[in-house]
Motif scaffolding. Structure first.
Motif, mmCIF file in Angstrom:
data_model
loop_
_atom_site.group_PDB
_atom_site.id
_atom_site.type_symbol
_atom_site.label_atom_id
_atom_site.label_comp_id
_atom_site.label_asym_id
_atom_site.label_seq_id
_atom_site.Cartn_x
_atom_site.Cartn_y
_atom_site.Cartn_z
ATOM 1 N N GLY A 18 -2.110 -9.609 11.304
ATOM 2 C CA GLY A 18 -2.107 -8.438 12.188
ATOM 3 C C GLY A 18 -3.383 -7.650 12.058
ATOM 4 N N HIS A 19 -3.263 -6.467 11.469
ATOM 5 C CA HIS A 19 -4.411 -5.578 11.245
ATOM 6 C C HIS A 19 -5.467 -6.278 10.382
ATOM 7 C CE1 HIS A 19 -6.434 -1.771 10.223
ATOM 8 N NE2 HIS A 19 -6.248 -2.038 8.948
ATOM 9 N N THR A 20 -5.019 -7.112 9.441
ATOM 10 C CA THR A 20 -5.883 -8.031 8.688
ATOM 11 C C THR A 20 -5.102 -9.332 8.536
ATOM 12 O OG1 THR A 20 -5.033 -7.562 6.455
ATOM 13 C CG2 THR A 20 -6.726 -6.061 7.305
ATOM 14 N N SER B 111 -1.120 -2.306 0.833
ATOM 15 C CA SER B 111 -0.693 -2.987 2.064
ATOM 16 C C SER B 111 -1.749 -3.970 2.560
ATOM 17 C CB SER B 111 -0.372 -1.963 3.155
ATOM 18 O OG SER B 111 -1.561 -1.369 3.646
ATOM 19 N N HIS B 112 -3.026 -3.684 2.287
ATOM 20 C CA HIS B 112 -4.104 -4.602 2.676
ATOM 21 C C HIS B 112 -5.378 -4.191 1.944
ATOM 22 C CE1 HIS B 112 -4.442 -1.261 5.545
ATOM 23 N NE2 HIS B 112 -5.678 -1.621 5.827
ATOM 24 N N TYR B 113 -6.479 -4.868 2.224
ATOM 25 C CA TYR B 113 -7.653 -4.737 1.348
ATOM 26 C C TYR B 113 -8.590 -3.574 1.668
ATOM 27 C CZ TYR B 113 -10.821 -6.627 4.929
ATOM 28 O OH TYR B 113 -11.570 -6.807 6.057
ATOM 29 N N HIS B 114 -8.417 -2.867 2.768
ATOM 30 C CA HIS B 114 -9.415 -1.870 3.183
ATOM 31 C C HIS B 114 -9.674 -0.800 2.114
ATOM 32 C CE1 HIS B 114 -9.006 -2.961 7.689
ATOM 33 N NE2 HIS B 114 -10.032 -3.579 7.131
ATOM 34 N N ALA B 115 -10.958 -0.485 1.958
ATOM 35 C CA ALA B 115 -11.418 0.366 0.855
ATOM 36 C C ALA B 115 -10.696 1.703 0.767
ATOM 37 C CB ALA B 115 -12.928 0.596 0.982
ATOM 38 N N VAL B 116 -10.472 2.356 1.926
ATOM 39 C CA VAL B 116 -9.846 3.688 1.878
ATOM 40 C C VAL B 116 -8.378 3.616 1.453
ATOM 41 C CG1 VAL B 116 -11.417 4.715 3.564
ATOM 42 C CG2 VAL B 116 -9.219 3.755 4.343
ATOM 43 N N ARG B 117 -7.840 2.406 1.322
ATOM 44 C CA ARG B 117 -6.454 2.210 0.872
ATOM 45 C C ARG B 117 -6.371 1.789 -0.589
ATOM 46 N NH1 ARG B 117 -3.086 3.855 5.080
ATOM 47 N NH2 ARG B 117 -4.401 3.733 6.906
ATOM 48 N N VAL B 118 -7.462 1.305 -1.146
ATOM 49 C CA VAL B 118 -7.330 0.626 -2.456
ATOM 50 C C VAL B 118 -8.193 1.180 -3.582
ATOM 51 C CG1 VAL B 118 -6.694 -1.531 -1.277
ATOM 52 C CG2 VAL B 118 -9.072 -1.209 -2.017
ATOM 53 N N GLY C 3 2.160 0.325 6.637
ATOM 54 C CA GLY C 3 0.708 0.184 6.515
ATOM 55 C C GLY C 3 0.046 0.325 7.882
ATOM 56 N N ASP C 4 -1.098 -0.312 8.056
ATOM 57 C CA ASP C 4 -1.827 -0.180 9.318
ATOM 58 C C ASP C 4 -1.308 -1.123 10.407
ATOM 59 O OD1 ASP C 4 -3.645 1.937 9.029
ATOM 60 O OD2 ASP C 4 -5.086 0.703 7.938
ATOM 61 N N LEU C 5 -0.173 -1.789 10.177
ATOM 62 C CA LEU C 5 0.405 -2.615 11.250
ATOM 63 C C LEU C 5 0.973 -1.757 12.363
ATOM 64 C CD1 LEU C 5 2.306 -5.457 9.353
ATOM 65 C CD2 LEU C 5 0.218 -5.671 10.719
HETATM 66 ZN ZN LIG Z 1 -6.840 -0.789 7.384
#
Ligand SMILES: [Zn+2]
Length: 318
Positions: free
Chosen positions: A163-165, A77-84, A182-184
């Motif tokens: 949004g969040h990113t 959903s986006h680039y943040h480390a804990v997601r990818v 995602g984090d939206l």
């Molecule tokens: Zn995030």
């Protein structure tokens, strides 16, 4: 002095796997990052990758109790480390993300990895299992449709605005009306806005999320919102959190106050409603710092590094 970010949060959260519809899965974990999966006729689409391959493998083990289909698509959903950074565990044919997410990983993926490891060490189970940065192999700017086959309908991946990113995407099942946001959207978890575009997020982007008309919504953290009322409440809480931050930080900013004044005002206004939700204290210094920059005309979020994290924390969270 409060303990830095989530570094003192070391107790494991209970993970819950829910079957939202035929072949639609969500794993939530008491405020830890959520993940999901959608079955195609002879393949799987996984949504979000967790922080490490070891963490991802325990999710995949649970998913394997329901389906043995191979993972064709891993959607980030986006680039943040804990997601990818758990991506390698999925063995996916294709790793899908937004164009901007690919660019953000190139620009700041390494710094973000080090930052998030320091902030949320518990989520990084066996960090040495991470083979390196996760690179999307297919990106898009607007919308990408995956045909699930066998009368299962389609899965629409969509960019709904900043949004969040600057590169968040959602995964939408129009026939089942289930949304992976995602984090939206967060459902009873605090928002992280340290890389956000607050004004876009709380207006056009959340309007577009709401316009989908979901009957179930899996947010970035927190329980699944089930039913139209719960979906509306989750979107409403997200919008209210952002609006309150904008009002409080905006007032301090235009009155010629300091960043510390803005932090105190935003914390005071949000704490009664959101103070007990996961990661509230962790997020607030980074959130207010980014919003202050945004209101000062800084277009793109400054890159968080492990060092800058500590500076901002020490300045604000005492
Ligand atoms: Zn995030």
């Amino acid at each position: 002095m409060k303990t830095f970010a989530s570094s003192a949060d070391l107790s494991d959260k209970e993970q819950t796997l829910e079957v939202l519809d035929d072949g639609v899965y969500a794993l939530t974990a008491e405020g830890d990052p959520n993940v999901g999966a959608i079955e195609g006729e002879d393949f799987l689409v996984c949504f979000e990758a967790m922080a490490t391959p070891v963490a991802a493998r325990s999710w995949l083990d649970r998913l394997r109790e329901h389906t043995a289909k191979p993972v064709r698509y891993l959607v980030l959903s986006h680039y943040h480390a804990v997601r990818v950074l758990g991506a390698s565990a999925f063995g996916a044919d294709v790793i899908v993300a937004h164009d901007n997410t690919r660019a953000l990983i190139a620009e700041r993926g390494q710094a973000d990895w080090e930052s998030e490891l320091g902030r949320m060490p518990r989520l990084f189970r066996e960090p040495s299992s991470i083979p390196g940065l996760t690179w999307p192999t297919a990106t898009f700017s607007d919308r990408l449709t995956i045909h699930l086959g066998g009368g299962r309908g389609e899965l629409v991946l969509a960019y709904l605005g900043r949004g969040h990113t600057e590169g968040d995407i959602v995964a939408w099942l129009p026939r089942q009306r289930i949304l992976f946001a995602g984090d939206l959207v967060e459902a009873q978890a605090a928002l992280y806005t340290g890389d956000a575009y607050h004004r876009d997020w709380m207006s056009g982007t959340l309007d577009a999320v709401a316009a989908l008309g979901a009957r179930a919504l899996v947010g970035g953290r927190g329980a699944v919102a089930t039913g139209e009322d719960a979906v509306e409440a989750a979107i409403g809480q997200t919008r209210d959190f952002l609006a309150t931050m904008l009002a409080e930080v905006g007032a301090a900013h235009s009155a010629g106050g300091t960043l510390k004044d803005a932090f105190a005002a935003a914390h005071r206004a949000l704490e009664p409603r959101y103070g007990r939700w996961p990661i509230f204290e962790h997020c607030m210094p980074f959130n207010v710092s980014r919003l202050w920059d945004e209101l000062s005309g800084v277009q793109r979020p400054a890159i968080w590094t492990a060092e800058r994290d500590r500076q901002v924390w020490d300045q604000l969270q005492e």
